[in-house]
Design a protein around this motif. Structure first.
Motif, short mmCIF file in Angstrom:
data_model
loop_
_atom_site.label_atom_id
_atom_site.label_comp_id
_atom_site.label_asym_id
_atom_site.label_seq_id
_atom_site.Cartn_x
_atom_site.Cartn_y
_atom_site.Cartn_z
N PRO B 61 0.75 -1.13 0.06
CA PRO B 61 -0.11 -0.09 -0.04
C PRO B 61 0.79 1.14 0.10
CG PRO B 61 0.01 -1.12 2.11
CD PRO B 61 0.85 -1.85 1.16
N MET B 62 0.27 2.46 -0.66
CA MET B 62 1.24 3.69 -0.83
C MET B 62 1.34 3.99 0.80
SD MET B 62 2.16 6.04 -2.45
CE MET B 62 2.75 7.88 -2.65
N GLU B 63 0.41 4.18 1.93
CA GLU B 63 0.75 4.47 2.96
C GLU B 63 0.66 3.29 3.93
OE1 GLU B 63 -1.98 8.04 2.99
OE2 GLU B 63 -0.42 9.06 3.73
N ARG B 64 1.08 3.25 5.03
CA ARG B 64 1.18 2.21 5.68
C ARG B 64 -0.19 2.13 6.78
NH1 ARG B 64 5.86 2.79 9.63
NH2 ARG B 64 6.75 2.17 7.68
N SER B 92 -5.30 3.98 1.66
CA SER B 92 -4.59 4.08 2.87
C SER B 92 -5.16 3.99 3.99
CB SER B 92 -3.56 5.21 2.63
OG SER B 92 -4.39 6.37 2.79
N GLY B 93 -4.88 3.01 5.00
CA GLY B 93 -5.48 3.20 6.42
C GLY B 93 -6.82 2.51 6.45
N ARG B 146 7.17 -4.85 2.62
CA ARG B 146 7.29 -3.71 3.09
C ARG B 146 5.78 -3.37 3.38
NH1 ARG B 146 10.70 -0.07 3.94
NH2 ARG B 146 12.88 -0.26 3.02
N THR B 147 5.51 -2.45 4.54
CA THR B 147 4.08 -2.31 4.87
C THR B 147 3.71 -1.02 4.36
OG1 THR B 147 5.02 -1.10 6.77
CG2 THR B 147 4.21 -3.46 7.01
N SER B 148 4.50 -0.18 3.45
CA SER B 148 4.07 0.94 2.81
C SER B 148 4.95 1.33 1.99
CB SER B 148 3.93 2.17 3.69
OG SER B 148 5.18 2.55 4.21
N GLN B 149 4.60 2.15 0.77
CA GLN B 149 5.60 2.54 -0.26
C GLN B 149 6.47 3.50 0.12
OE1 GLN B 149 3.50 3.03 -3.94
NE2 GLN B 149 2.40 1.50 -3.69
N VAL B 150 5.52 4.44 1.20
CA VAL B 150 6.38 5.52 1.59
C VAL B 150 7.63 5.03 2.69
CG1 VAL B 150 6.45 7.48 2.93
CG2 VAL B 150 4.38 7.10 1.26
N ILE B 151 8.70 5.39 2.42
CA ILE B 151 9.84 5.08 3.49
C ILE B 151 10.39 6.08 4.16
CG2 ILE B 151 10.47 2.89 2.18
CD1 ILE B 151 12.64 4.15 1.18
N ASP B 152 9.98 7.49 3.55
CA ASP B 152 10.54 8.50 4.32
C ASP B 152 9.32 9.70 4.28
OD1 ASP B 152 12.26 10.28 5.81
OD2 ASP B 152 12.31 11.27 3.83
N PRO B 153 8.69 10.29 5.22
CA PRO B 153 8.89 9.74 6.53
C PRO B 153 8.88 8.71 7.12
CG PRO B 153 6.88 11.29 6.16
CD PRO B 153 7.51 11.08 4.75
N PRO B 154 9.32 8.24 8.36
CA PRO B 154 9.55 6.84 8.80
C PRO B 154 8.10 6.59 9.30
CG PRO B 154 10.98 8.12 10.00
CD PRO B 154 10.38 9.28 8.95
N ASP B 155 7.08 7.21 9.53
CA ASP B 155 5.81 6.68 9.52
C ASP B 155 5.02 6.08 8.55
OD1 ASP B 155 5.06 8.90 8.12
OD2 ASP B 155 3.91 9.83 9.87
N GLY B 156 5.54 6.24 7.54
CA GLY B 156 5.09 5.50 6.22
C GLY B 156 3.90 6.22 5.73
N ARG B 157 3.57 7.46 5.86
CA ARG B 157 2.46 8.10 5.55
C ARG B 157 3.03 9.64 4.62
NH1 ARG B 157 -2.04 5.44 7.04
NH2 ARG B 157 -3.02 7.58 6.97
N VAL B 158 2.28 9.87 3.58
CA VAL B 158 2.45 10.97 2.89
C VAL B 158 2.41 12.07 3.69
CG1 VAL B 158 1.72 12.45 0.92
CG2 VAL B 158 1.88 9.87 0.69
N PRO B 159 3.36 13.09 3.64
CA PRO B 159 3.28 14.21 4.75
C PRO B 159 2.13 15.17 4.34
CG PRO B 159 5.26 14.39 3.35
CD PRO B 159 4.57 13.31 2.88
N GLY B 285 -2.59 10.19 -7.89
CA GLY B 285 -4.06 9.56 -7.67
C GLY B 285 -3.28 8.18 -8.16
N GLY B 286 -4.31 7.32 -8.90
CA GLY B 286 -3.77 6.18 -9.21
C GLY B 286 -4.57 5.01 -8.50
N SER B 287 -4.00 3.83 -8.13
CA SER B 287 -4.69 2.60 -7.73
C SER B 287 -5.17 2.99 -6.16
CB SER B 287 -3.92 1.51 -8.10
OG SER B 287 -2.66 1.38 -7.56
N ASP B 288 -4.14 3.59 -5.57
CA ASP B 288 -4.43 4.06 -4.28
C ASP B 288 -4.44 5.77 -4.25
OD1 ASP B 288 -1.17 2.95 -3.20
OD2 ASP B 288 -1.81 4.27 -4.54
N HIS B 289 -5.66 5.96 -4.21
CA HIS B 289 -5.64 7.59 -4.33
C HIS B 289 -5.18 8.52 -3.06
CE1 HIS B 289 -7.90 6.64 -7.77
NE2 HIS B 289 -8.96 5.78 -7.05
N VAL B 290 -4.07 8.72 -2.98
CA VAL B 290 -3.66 9.68 -1.81
C VAL B 290 -4.04 10.98 -1.77
CG1 VAL B 290 -1.49 10.38 -0.66
CG2 VAL B 290 -1.57 8.09 -1.47
#
Lengths: 290, 409
Positions: B61-64, B92-93, B146-159, B285-290
């Motif tokens: 997933p994009m975000e954890r 996400s989430g 991996r639990t998220s595509q986002v590796i930075d920031p370390p919380d795995g979430r898009v800022p 956007g895309g398959s997981d719309h952040v």
């Protein structure tokens, strides 16, 4: 692959032979390239024995207005556009200048010309010049539109990217396959004949035109293109056009392609879709407010 | 295990093929980082050879999702369970898991879709416009735990989005007030209008409808043939970007090699924030719309790193820096797999994306809105309500971030 598309193509090929007996001979004998230097040796694609065609190229003809000989003309909207909209005069790119239309096909070409800037909301993709609507331009028109295009050459594939409408073709070399469906830009297969890149294109739809003059083809179109380096900065481009539904025999176009020499030249986006929306859909909004 | 779908999609009549592979590699296979001592081949002109058809779908997933807490990797059991449950398109989430049976999945989507006036002109199935047939098999190449595509920031979430971006977003909604769903074409999204699908970097990520990217190299260039109608041409000659006066939907890319890693830096993007209206078409956007409803600013700098880690895998990493939109940069990583269908010689190119050429969708949307303006206004209200909800969530996110950052300073 080939199990279900082979039938249709086979019939077309037979028809081409039947209709165009003279033309086939013309096509076969038309191979030597006018103006081709016998002595020029193109630089090789590094590490291979093939000439390197990588570069940004552009035709300098007015064939996008009309592939046949044409005089200067005011163009369709002189009151709005002044000389910006004028047709540029030019010598055609068709060998012998004549296009061998079937009589009823010629009538359709003339109708196309009359309605070249018509927009029909129920027939968006079949009425009017596809260029005006920012549709994929088809082959060979993409080559001689007044925009650069880039050849990217690898060992077993050549990619041609066109600035107009972000059109592109991926052309496998020496691995010809039949078109699985039809395409605006056709289905291209390439091979080398000496230093000439030969691209065989079929699998077209019947919706692209050759020019703004309404010259057109059917889905039976078969184009064989030949890209031959004639100097470090020129390619000779030839294309043989075969379409037995529209033309009585194959015919040929040719022109030089010039390398764009600017130090910083690169393709820029001409994703013209958003630039075409007012033209395409504006009438819908205006009609309903009347 | 192999499926090949040939699709012609709805109003936009998009033609594409999807060659799919449901790959089940050995457990724990090189989740992160290169196989030791392995080096990619080189092109005849001496560049690392990354050419081929790449399947960019990802299981990650994009975000954890909250269920993983602060864990960077999931267990084999969790991975197997997620795969079984087909969580590929989960937002996400969102732990509301869907079944992986396509028919069952469709039935659920239709059941929860916003149905109204069935059989009448106002009939709509919002949320279920495409059934699962159009999407890739939810069983996906599994190469990362991996639990998220986002590796930075370390919380795995898009800022969080900046206040300025949220204000711009609110302004877009104010401008739309009193407009129907399709008073004219500009009321529809960039993807519906066939201008861009998701844009960069969204289009580089796994898209379940068309996950393939084809890399072709020439001396001095890398070309990435994109499934949605263009070729990314990346010069490697060290030349500077085009001037700041040139703005492009997909920016202006320059590449270089760092060892066997291809690094591409892209700038000169258009400001797409102002184009943000309902529908697909956001660069994230895309398959997981952040960020379904937000574009990027002219300040976006996208840095991508392509590292071949073994013969079948390309690590794809990108960093987004766009101070006008995000409070800080972020970095994601996914793994691209060689598409074995193509490797077997069964598919040597992507099909053209002729979207605009048959876009009766826009004609019909405008005509529809004029035929039944009340329904079109209703629909616009529904779209706006969804956007307002998302915007409020983003605002809360920002406030939390601001509070946390104040306390650590």
């Amino acid at each position: 692959m080939g199990t279900w598309s082979g039938g249709r193509v086979g019939v077309i090929a037979l028809a081409a032979v039947a209709v165009a007996g003279v033309g086939v001979g013309f096509w076969l004998s038309g191979q030597p390239t006018a103006g081709q230097s016998q002595t020029f040796q193109a630089a090789r694609l590094k590490g291979t024995d093939k000439p390197d065609l990588t570069g940004i190229w552009q035709a300098l003809t007015t064939a996008n207005w009309d592939i046949q000989d044409h005089s200067a003309d005011a163009g369709p909207f002189p009151r709005l556009m002044g000389i910006w909209g004028a047709q540029h005069p030019g010598q055609g790119i068709v060998e012998g200048n004549e296009l061998p239309y079937h009589p009823e096909a010629l009538a359709k070409k003339q109708e196309n010309f009359k309605r070249r800037l018509a927009v029909d909301h129920d027939n968006l993709n079949t009425v009017g010049d596809p260029e005006a609507k920012c549709f994929l331009p088809g082959v060979p028109r993409a080559t001689y539109m007044p925009f650069p295009f880039q050849i990217l050459q690898s060992t077993d594939k050549v990619v041609i990217a066109y600035q107009f409408a972000n059109a592109s073709r991926t052309i496998p070399i020496d691995k010809a396959t039949e078109p699985p469906v039809d395409f605006w830009m056709g289905w291209s297969n390439g091979h080398w004949e000496g230093d000439t890149l030969v691209v065989d294109v079929k699998g077209f739809n019947d919706m692209t035109w050759f020019d703004r003059a309404g010259n057109y083809h059917s889905e039976a179109l078969h184009v064989v293109e030949r890209y031959t380096p004639v100097s470090a900065n020129h390619l000779n481009y030839e294309a043989t056009i075969e379409d037995p539904k529209v033309f009585t025999r194959p015919w040929k176009i040719s022109m030089p392609l010039y390398r764009r020499m600017e130090q910083n030249v690169q393709l820029l986006e001409f994703k013209c879709v958003d630039l075409s929306e007012e033209y395409l859909y504006g009438g819908l909004v205006k009609q309903s407010t009347q | 295990m192999r499926r090949r779908l040939l699709g012609i999609m709805g109003a936009a009549a998009v033609t594409m093929t999807i060659a799919l592979v449901a790959l089940v590699p050995a457990a724990g296979q090189a989740p992160d980082g290169a196989a030791k001592d392995w080096k990619p081949g080189t092109t005849p002109w001496g560049d690392p050879d990354l050419q081929g058809m790449w399947d960019t779908r990802t299981f990650t997933p994009m975000e954890r999702p909250a269920v993983f807490g602060s864990r960077e990797f999931m267990t084999e059991e969790e991975a197997a369970s997620r795969e079984r449950q087909g969580l590929t398109r989960v937002q996400s989430g969102d732990e509301d898991e869907q079944g992986n049976d396509l028919i069952e999945q469709d039935a659920r989507r239709y059941a929860t879709a916003d149905r109204k006036d069935e059989g009448q002109p106002g009939y709509r199935i919002a949320g279920a416009e495409y059934n699962a047939f159009w999407s890739a098999d939810p069983t996906q190449p599994k190469v990362s735990l991996r639990t998220s595509q986002v590796i930075d920031p370390p919380d795995g979430r898009v800022p969080p989005l900046t206040r300025a971006a949220l204000e711009k977003w609110a302004e877009n909604d104010r401008v739309r007030k009193g407009r129907s769903q399709a008073d004219n074409w500009e009321d529809r999204g960039l993807s519906e209008r066939c201008i861009i699908r998701n844009g960069l970097p969204g289009e580089m990520r796994g898209d379940t409808q068309q996950p393939l990217k084809q890399i072709v190299q020439a001396p001095g260039f890398v070309a990435i043939v994109m499934p949605y109608g263009y070729v990314r041409i990346v010069p490697l000659n060290g030349s500077p970007h085009v001037g700041a006066g040139i703005r492009q939907w997909n920016g202006d890319s320059r590449g270089r090699w760092e060892g066997t890693t291809l690094v591409i830096e892209t700038t000169n993007f258009k400001n797409t924030i102002k184009n943000h209206v309902p529908g697909h078409g956001g660069p994230f956007g895309g398959s997981d719309h952040v960020h379904y409803y937000l574009g990027t600013g002219e300040t976006l700098k996208l840095t991508e790193r392509f590292t071949p880690t073994d013969a079948g895998t390309l690590e794809y990493r990108y960093t987004v820096e766009d101070p006008s939109v995000f409070v800080r940069p972020f970095t994601t990583v996914v793994y691209w797999n060689r598409d074995t269908w193509s490797e077997q010689g069964k598919q040597d190119r992507l099909f053209e994306y002729a979207c605009h050429e048959h876009n009766y969708g826009i004609v019909n949307a405008i005509r529809g809105a004029r035929t039944d303006r009340a329904a079109a206004m209703d629909e616009a209200d529904r779209e706006t309500a969804v956007r307002v909800k998302e915007r409020n969530e983003k605002l809360e996110q920002l406030k939390k971030w601001e509070a946390a950052n104040k306390s650590t300073q």
